[in-house]
Design a protein around this motif. Sequence first.
Motif, short mmCIF file in Angstrom:
data_model
loop_
_atom_site.label_atom_id
_atom_site.label_comp_id
_atom_site.label_asym_id
_atom_site.label_seq_id
_atom_site.Cartn_x
_atom_site.Cartn_y
_atom_site.Cartn_z
N PRO A 264 0.90 -1.11 -0.08
CA PRO A 264 0.08 -0.09 0.20
C PRO A 264 0.78 1.12 -0.10
CG PRO A 264 -0.68 -1.46 1.69
CD PRO A 264 0.42 -1.92 1.05
N THR A 265 0.25 2.30 -0.65
CA THR A 265 0.98 3.52 -0.62
C THR A 265 0.07 4.66 -0.17
OG1 THR A 265 0.25 4.18 -2.87
CG2 THR A 265 2.51 2.92 -2.49
N VAL A 266 0.15 5.75 0.12
CA VAL A 266 -0.74 6.90 0.59
C VAL A 266 -1.80 6.88 -0.50
CG1 VAL A 266 -0.93 9.34 1.10
CG2 VAL A 266 0.80 7.78 2.12
N GLU A 267 -1.34 6.87 -1.85
CA GLU A 267 -2.30 7.03 -2.83
C GLU A 267 -3.32 5.83 -2.86
OE1 GLU A 267 0.80 9.68 -2.98
OE2 GLU A 267 1.00 7.38 -3.04
N THR A 268 -2.78 4.59 -2.96
CA THR A 268 -3.83 3.46 -2.92
C THR A 268 -4.56 3.43 -1.75
OG1 THR A 268 -1.85 2.08 -2.13
CG2 THR A 268 -2.27 2.16 -4.56
N LEU A 269 -4.15 3.97 -0.60
CA LEU A 269 -4.92 3.58 0.53
C LEU A 269 -6.24 4.38 0.41
CD1 LEU A 269 -2.44 4.05 3.60
CD2 LEU A 269 -3.58 1.94 2.98
N THR B 116 -12.42 -1.10 2.55
CA THR B 116 -11.46 -1.56 3.46
C THR B 116 -11.80 -0.64 4.97
OG1 THR B 116 -9.89 -2.31 2.08
CG2 THR B 116 -9.06 -1.84 4.22
N THR B 117 -12.27 0.76 4.31
CA THR B 117 -12.10 1.75 5.45
C THR B 117 -13.48 1.34 6.15
OG1 THR B 117 -10.85 3.46 4.02
CG2 THR B 117 -12.37 4.26 5.92
N GLN B 118 -14.51 1.16 5.37
CA GLN B 118 -15.72 0.88 5.87
C GLN B 118 -15.75 -0.36 6.95
OE1 GLN B 118 -18.61 0.40 2.63
NE2 GLN B 118 -17.87 2.55 1.71
N VAL B 119 -14.95 -1.08 6.66
CA VAL B 119 -14.71 -2.52 7.27
C VAL B 119 -14.30 -2.12 8.98
CG1 VAL B 119 -13.59 -4.75 7.69
CG2 VAL B 119 -14.87 -4.20 5.62
N ILE B 120 -13.12 -1.23 8.66
CA ILE B 120 -12.70 -0.89 9.89
C ILE B 120 -13.53 0.05 10.69
CG2 ILE B 120 -10.70 0.67 10.76
CD1 ILE B 120 -9.16 -0.21 8.35
N GLN B 121 -14.03 1.17 10.08
CA GLN B 121 -15.15 1.78 10.72
C GLN B 121 -16.22 1.13 11.22
OE1 GLN B 121 -16.05 4.19 7.20
NE2 GLN B 121 -15.15 6.06 7.89
#
Length: 465
Positions: free
Chosen positions: A306-311, A317-322
């Motif tokens: 992962p890079t800052v851009e691909t994150l 993925t963000t929704q899963v963590i949230q």
Amino acid sequence: MVTDEKPPKPIPKLKGIPFVGSTFDFARDPLGFLTGLQRQYDRLVQFKAVGRLITLTLTPEDAKHILQENNRNYVKSAAYDVLKMFLGNGLLNSEGDFWRRQRRLAQPAFHKQRLALLVDGMNRETTGLISQWKNRDLTGPTLVSEEMMHLALAVVTRSLFSSDVKNHLENVSESITIIIQTAYKELFNFFPFTRNWPTPRTVRYRRAVRKTEAIIYEIIESRRRQPAEIRHDDLLGMLMETRDEETGEQMTNQQLRDEVTTIFMAGHETTANALSWTFHLLATHPDITEKLREEINRVLGPDNLPTVETLRELTYTTQVIQETMRLYPPAWIFGRQPLHSDQFGDYRVEVPGADGMLICPYLLHRDPRYWENPETFDPEHFLPEQVKLRPTYAYLPFGGGPRLCIGNNFAMMEMQIVLTLLIRDFDFQPVDQKIVEPEPGITLRPKGGLRLRVQARPNTGLPVS
């Protein structure tokens, strides 16, 4: 003189046991006790605990009032004294003008542009764990919660100190574990005057604090002795460089020590628990895991890091963590002490009288008034159109208002990296059908630890070293 002003409505109050109130009910089962109150009351309810009159708030509107709209009327509650034992006067515990100055000094280190410099270190630590797992016999259950603790400590250590602390990592890890265990015990110690007694636990705790402090001060002094042209792209380096815009002053060694230890604790324990709960939920929801893996493979491919851009592209993925932090918020409860009386609609919290206010994200995050199917693990709760329908303060994984957690972007970036790399390379399955219960303390841990079956996926991910 005649006035039309209505007198405030009395706040509902539990009777409890004479002298001790609801102390034992709250200590025996905090989540069950508070959830029961949520079912009975709509907005506010008061109860006695350890001789203090506590007011529990149950709506996002009142949480916003305390944390944002009238935040200067509130200071951290007495429970934070437990954390102050080790953390000192860092951002988590300090108040007033001193806190505002420290926040100004620390904020630049946590800007997204500066945090981008830490991505490589996060990738290195995570790929190191992947190599360990691929070279290990994973036939039996893996204590994932412990693995996440070690990984989160390694990430925060590298992010803080680069490689300066590598030789001390084992000692730091052992000491931090002792300190956290002591803090957990002290949180429910209803006799705080015993904290200074020379019990075996207190002696171990003090030894661990001295050992950790010695390492931190040694690194700070070593940095100060280096030529000015030598720069370190880590959090300590950023904190040492920053100057107060108003006075031009930098942090003293004591202030650096307090902020570093705060980042150690906050950036280690909370993130590790959030990751553990994420893998637990994914292990029991294979359909969500497959959808997550599809996004990871589409964005990163089979072996890219992962890079800052691909994150930014990893939206699911963000929704899963949230969603994980909705169901199991690491900072599951926090308290505030009112300085003056305050109005909450028709109710009035009187000072003196009320001793503390409780805001409980665990309750707000599961309130059916704001969440459809609140007990269900569903990352679509965080689709943009769903988010717009809810009050902002119905979701508080990082707090809110001026004291919003300064490390929220750091934590999200770390969790995205760890989750994408491990889910791409490994399958996670439950060991048995037992329910994993949350254990509320300073943070919300899986009770007894989290064990899962971990299996490497064929022909995927990074090579075995």
